[in-house]
Design a protein around this motif. Structure first.
Motif, PDB file in Angstrom:
ATOM      1  N   ILE A  35       5.794  -6.058  -3.742  1.00 45.09           N
ATOM      2  CA  ILE A  35       5.017  -5.464  -2.648  1.00 45.09           C
ATOM      3  C   ILE A  35       3.707  -6.231  -2.460  1.00 45.09           C
ATOM      4  O   ILE A  35       3.292  -6.528  -1.340  1.00 45.09           O
ATOM      5  CB  ILE A  35       4.759  -3.968  -2.923  1.00 45.09           C
ATOM      6  CG1 ILE A  35       6.082  -3.190  -2.938  1.00 45.09           C
ATOM      7  CG2 ILE A  35       3.796  -3.373  -1.904  1.00 45.09           C
ATOM      8  CD1 ILE A  35       5.979  -1.797  -3.524  1.00 45.09           C
ATOM      9  N   TYR A  36       3.077  -6.571  -3.566  1.00 45.88           N
ATOM     10  CA  TYR A  36       1.831  -7.338  -3.533  1.00 45.88           C
ATOM     11  C   TYR A  36       2.060  -8.708  -2.897  1.00 45.88           C
ATOM     12  O   TYR A  36       1.237  -9.178  -2.105  1.00 45.88           O
ATOM     13  CB  TYR A  36       1.319  -7.481  -4.967  1.00 45.88           C
ATOM     14  CG  TYR A  36       0.006  -8.198  -5.107  1.00 45.88           C
ATOM     15  CD1 TYR A  36      -1.192  -7.522  -4.975  1.00 45.88           C
ATOM     16  CD2 TYR A  36      -0.033  -9.559  -5.404  1.00 45.88           C
ATOM     17  CE1 TYR A  36      -2.398  -8.182  -5.116  1.00 45.88           C
ATOM     18  CE2 TYR A  36      -1.227 -10.222  -5.543  1.00 45.88           C
ATOM     19  CZ  TYR A  36      -2.404  -9.527  -5.407  1.00 45.88           C
ATOM     20  OH  TYR A  36      -3.598 -10.179  -5.539  1.00 45.88           O
ATOM     21  N   SER A  39       1.962  -8.900   0.953  1.00 44.98           N
ATOM     22  CA  SER A  39       0.704  -8.665   1.652  1.00 44.98           C
ATOM     23  C   SER A  39       0.062  -9.986   2.080  1.00 44.98           C
ATOM     24  O   SER A  39      -0.090 -10.898   1.267  1.00 44.98           O
ATOM     25  CB  SER A  39      -0.259  -7.900   0.748  1.00 44.98           C
ATOM     26  OG  SER A  39      -1.521  -7.794   1.360  1.00 44.98           O
ATOM     27  N   LEU A  41      -3.004 -10.346   2.763  1.00 39.33           N
ATOM     28  CA  LEU A  41      -4.415 -10.309   2.376  1.00 39.33           C
ATOM     29  C   LEU A  41      -4.712 -11.067   1.092  1.00 39.33           C
ATOM     30  O   LEU A  41      -5.843 -11.468   0.852  1.00 39.33           O
ATOM     31  CB  LEU A  41      -4.867  -8.862   2.211  1.00 39.33           C
ATOM     32  CG  LEU A  41      -4.803  -7.983   3.456  1.00 39.33           C
ATOM     33  CD1 LEU A  41      -5.190  -6.555   3.101  1.00 39.33           C
ATOM     34  CD2 LEU A  41      -5.692  -8.530   4.542  1.00 39.33           C
ATOM     35  N   LEU A  56      10.431  -6.821   0.920  1.00 40.97           N
ATOM     36  CA  LEU A  56       9.444  -5.736   0.921  1.00 40.97           C
ATOM     37  C   LEU A  56      10.111  -4.365   0.968  1.00 40.97           C
ATOM     38  O   LEU A  56       9.752  -3.470   0.199  1.00 40.97           O
ATOM     39  CB  LEU A  56       8.476  -5.894   2.103  1.00 40.97           C
ATOM     40  CG  LEU A  56       7.436  -4.770   2.254  1.00 40.97           C
ATOM     41  CD1 LEU A  56       6.578  -4.664   1.006  1.00 40.97           C
ATOM     42  CD2 LEU A  56       6.588  -4.995   3.488  1.00 40.97           C
TER      43      LEU A  56
END
Length: 92
Positions: A35-36, A39, A41, A56
């Motif tokens: 999941i990380y 991202s 970001l 994901l």
């Protein structure tokens, strides 16, 4: 000369609950890394071989399924701890 009898420190149900937690938390960490990785970001990426879920959506499914296992296991742990009197004898 006879060997000393082994004294059981923790009952079987408690050891099972702890091992279920260990395996489940490891799975949650691996799916959380997937999941990380999804991202935009964060620039750090974990190797795909260490992650769980494949993509994901799959990682989210694994993460939430393992969350339910943790919840059920915690309910069993608390119920058996209260009903067996272990919490009263160990904590109070």
């Amino acid at each position: 000369m006879q060997p000393l009898p082994l004294k059981q420190i923790h009952p079987l149900w408690l050891r099972c609950c702890h091992w279920i937690n260990a395996v489940t938390v490891a799975g949650m960490i691996c799916s959380g890394w997937r999941i990380y990785n999804a991202s935009p970001l964060f620039s750090l990426n974990y190797p795909a071989a260490l992650t769980l879920g494949g993509w994901l959506g799959g990682a989210l499914l694994w993460h939430f399924a393992l969350m339910w296992i943790l919840l059920i296991n915690a309910t069993i742990y608390l119920t058996l701890g209260i009903c067996s009197g272990r919490f009263r004898s160990k904590f109070f």
